[in-house]
Design a protein around this motif. Structure first.
Motif, PDB file in Angstrom:
ATOM      1  N   ARG A 156       0.839  -1.210   0.000  1.00  0.00           N
ATOM      2  CA  ARG A 156       0.000   0.000   0.000  1.00  0.00           C
ATOM      3  C   ARG A 156       0.876   1.264   0.000  1.00  0.00           C
ATOM      4  NH1 ARG A 156      -3.166  -2.984   3.788  1.00  0.00           N
ATOM      5  NH2 ARG A 156      -2.203  -1.795   5.489  1.00  0.00           N
ATOM      6  N   LEU A 159       2.060   2.263  -3.412  1.00  0.00           N
ATOM      7  CA  LEU A 159       1.051   2.960  -4.213  1.00  0.00           C
ATOM      8  C   LEU A 159       0.870   4.406  -3.748  1.00  0.00           C
ATOM      9  CD1 LEU A 159      -1.648   0.129  -4.518  1.00  0.00           C
ATOM     10  CD2 LEU A 159      -0.042   0.869  -6.262  1.00  0.00           C
ATOM     11  N   LEU A 160       0.946   4.573  -2.404  1.00  0.00           N
ATOM     12  CA  LEU A 160       0.755   5.930  -1.856  1.00  0.00           C
ATOM     13  C   LEU A 160       1.935   6.831  -2.189  1.00  0.00           C
ATOM     14  CD1 LEU A 160      -0.739   5.075   1.661  1.00  0.00           C
ATOM     15  CD2 LEU A 160      -1.956   5.986  -0.327  1.00  0.00           C
ATOM     16  N   LYS A 162       3.646   6.697  -4.937  1.00  0.00           N
ATOM     17  CA  LYS A 162       3.443   7.112  -6.326  1.00  0.00           C
ATOM     18  C   LYS A 162       2.443   8.248  -6.425  1.00  0.00           C
ATOM     19  CE  LYS A 162       4.510   2.642  -8.424  1.00  0.00           C
ATOM     20  NZ  LYS A 162       3.985   1.539  -9.238  1.00  0.00           N
ATOM     21  N   GLU A 163       1.425   8.241  -5.580  1.00  0.00           N
ATOM     22  CA  GLU A 163       0.400   9.291  -5.608  1.00  0.00           C
ATOM     23  C   GLU A 163       0.797  10.461  -4.727  1.00  0.00           C
ATOM     24  OE1 GLU A 163      -2.162   9.241  -7.538  1.00  0.00           O
ATOM     25  OE2 GLU A 163      -1.787   7.178  -8.272  1.00  0.00           O
ATOM     26  N   ASN A 164       2.004  10.409  -4.137  1.00  0.00           N
ATOM     27  CA  ASN A 164       2.504  11.468  -3.264  1.00  0.00           C
ATOM     28  C   ASN A 164       1.632  11.713  -2.052  1.00  0.00           C
ATOM     29  OD1 ASN A 164       4.783  12.038  -4.896  1.00  0.00           O
ATOM     30  ND2 ASN A 164       3.519  13.301  -6.283  1.00  0.00           N
ATOM     31  N   PHE A 165       1.022  10.570  -1.549  1.00  0.00           N
ATOM     32  CA  PHE A 165       0.265  10.761  -0.309  1.00  0.00           C
ATOM     33  C   PHE A 165       1.173  10.621   0.920  1.00  0.00           C
ATOM     34  CE2 PHE A 165      -3.253   9.596  -3.179  1.00  0.00           C
ATOM     35  CZ  PHE A 165      -4.123  10.654  -2.917  1.00  0.00           C
TER      36      PHE A 165
END
Length: 407
Positions: A156, A159-160, A162-165
Motif C-alpha cells: 500500500r 502505491l501511496l 506514487k500518488e505522493n500521499f
C-alpha cells in the motif's frame, strides 16, 4: 647128590633173578622221589595305617572264614589340625559371603532409586523441551502473521508514494520494519530446530546443551552402580565356589580321618592263619606285616627231580603221591616244570624245598579234597611226600640205565 646140589643152585639163581626183577622193573618203569613237599602261597596282611593292634586273638593254625575280622588298628594320636584350618577358612568364607550379599543388596536398592531419579529427570527434561518447542512454534506463527501484515502495508505504501500521499521516508521505514520481522522469524526457526535436536537426543538418553554433560550425574552414578553390582556378584560367586570346594575337602578329610582312626582288617579268603606278627597293644606303622594267611584251595606239590629226566615230566601228566608216613596213594597232575638254572626263590611260598643245585623242579597240582581234614592240619603245608611218576618207554635210555646199573 650132585643133582640135588645143581637144583639148589638153580633155585637160588631163579630167586636172585626174581628179586632183581621185582626191584629193578618198578625202578625202571617209574621215577620215585621223596624230596618233595606240599606247598602253597600265602597272602600277606599289611597295616594300612599306623596305630596299636587290638582284638588280635586268632592264633596260628586256626581256621578263618572269608570276611572274618582278624585285628583292629586304632590310631589315637591322629591330629585334626588340617581339618581345623579348613574349618576356620570355611567360617571366614561364609562371613565374607554374608558381607558380599548385604553389599549386593544395598547396591541393588541404590540402583532402583537412581533408576527412578533418572526416569523422573528424563521425563522432566522431555516435558520442558516440548513446552519450549511449543512456545517457539507459537512465536514463529506470530512472526509469520506480522510479516504478512507488513508485506501488505509495504504494498500500500508503494502505491501511496506514487500518488505522493506519503513521503519516501515513511515507505523506507515500513521496509526496515519488515526486514526486522523476517530476521526474528529466522531466529525462531533456528531455535525450533535446536529444540527438536535436543528432544531427539533426550529420547536416546543423551542430554545436549551449553555447560552440560552428555548424561546427567544421576545417570553416571547409575552406570557406576551397575559396574559395582557386576563386580560384587562375580566376587560372591567366586567366594561361594571356594566355600563349596573347601567344604568338599573337609568332607573328604573327615572320611580319610575316619578310615585312619580305626581300621578293621578282614580275612581276604577262607583258609588258615599261617603266621602272626604282633599281639594286642603292638605299635605298627604303615606297611607293617600283620599276618600271613594260606588257603587250602591252591595246594600243589613241589618236587625235586634230576634235570636229565625232565623229558619224562610233561605238563598235564598224572602223578601218584602219598604223605610220608601214610599208605594211601593219591593222584595229581603236573602243572609246571622248571630247570635247575631257575634258582630265584619265591618268597611268597609257605615252605622252601631243599634241593641240590643240579636238581630241577616240577609243580604238581593236587586237590585239597583228597587230603583228610586239610584245613585242620594247616593244609599239610611243608609236609614231606613220596612221589611216583611213570617213565616214558624209550629203549635206548632204558638200556643205558640198565648197563650203568650193572657197571
Amino acid at each position: 647128590m650132585l643133582t640135588s646140589l645143581k637144583n639148589t643152585k638153580r633155585a637160588i639163581g631163579l630167586g636172585v633173578a626174581l628179586i632183581a626183577a621185582v626191584v629193578l622193573v618198578p625202578a625202571l618203569a617209574n621215577f620215585q622221589s621223596i624230596n618233595a613237599i606240599v606247598n602253597t602261597h600265602y597272602t600277606v596282611i599289611k597295616s594300612p595305617i599306623e596305630g596299636a593292634l587290638d582284638g588280635f586273638s586268632k592264633m596260628p593254625g586256626q581256621a578263618i572264614a572269608q570276611g572274618e575280622e582278624l585285628v583292629r588298628i586304632s590310631n589315637l594320636r591322629f591330629k585334626e589340625s588340617a581339618v581345623n584350618e579348613m574349618e576356620v577358612e570355611q567360617k571366614t568364607l561364609n562371613e565374607r559371603s554374608l558381607g558380599l550379599q548385604q553389599h549386593l543388596k544395598n547396591l541393588q536398592q541404590l540402583q532402583k532409586e537412581l533408576q527412578t531419579r533418572v526416569t523422573v529427570h528424563r521425563s522432566h527434561e522431555f516435558l520442558r523441551l516440548e513446552e519450549q518447542l511449543a512456545q517457539a512454534k507459537a512465536e514463529k506463527k506470530a512472526q509469520e502473521s506480522l510479516i504478512r501484515e507488513q508485506q501488505l502495508l509495504a504494498q500500500r505504501n508503494a502505491l501511496l508514494v506514487k500518488e505522493n500521499f506519503i513521503s519516501p521516508a515513511q515507505n523506507e521505514a515500513a521496509q526496515y520494519a519488515l526486514e526486522v520481522t523476517q530476521s526474528r522469524l529466522d531466529i525462531f526457526q533456528a531455535r525450533i530446530r535446536l529444540l527438536e535436536t535436543e528432544k531427539q537426543a533426550v529420547q536416546r538418553f543423551v542430554y545436549l546443551g551449553e555447560g552440560r554433560n552428555d548424561v546427567p550425574y544421576t545417570q553416571q552414578r547409575l552406570d557406576d552402580v551397575r559396574l559395582q553390582i557386576t563386580d560384587v556378584a562375580a566376587r560372591l560367586r567366586e567366594n561361594e565356589r571356594r566355600s563349596s570346594d573347601v567344604q568338599l575337602q573337609i568332607d573328604k578329610e573327615r572320611e580319610s580321618m575316619a578310615v585312619s582312626r580305626e581300621v578293621r582288617m578282614l580275612a581276604p579268603n577262607p583258609g588258615v592263619l599261617w603266621r602272626k606278627f604282633g599281639s594286642n597293644g603292638t605299635e605298627v606303622v604303615i606297611g607293617t606285616d600283620l599276618a600271613h594267611v594260606i588257603s587250602c584251595d591252591n595246594l600243589f606239590l613241589d618236587v625235586a627231580v634230576p634235570e636229565s629226566s625232565l623229558e619224562s615230566f610233561q605238563v598235564g601228566k598224572a602223578v601218584q603221591y602219598r604223605l610220608i608216613g601214610g599208605t594211601a596213594w593219591m593222584t595229581g597232575h603236573i602243572d609246571a616244570v622248571t630247570g635247575s638254572g631257575n634258582n630265584l626263590q619265591d618268597m611268597t611260598l609257605v615252605a622252601q624245598l631243599q634241593r641240590e643245585k643240579k636238581d630241577a623242579r616240577i609243580f604238581v597240582k593236587i586237590a585239597s579234597a583228597d587230603l583228610d581234614k586239610a584245613q585242620e592240619n594247616l593244609c599239610y603245608a611243608g609236609r614231606k611226600v613220596d612221589v611216583k611218576v611213570p617213565r616214558d618207554w624209550r629203549p635206548s635210555v632204558w638200556l643205558s640205565r640198565v648197563s650203568s646199573f650193572f657197571t
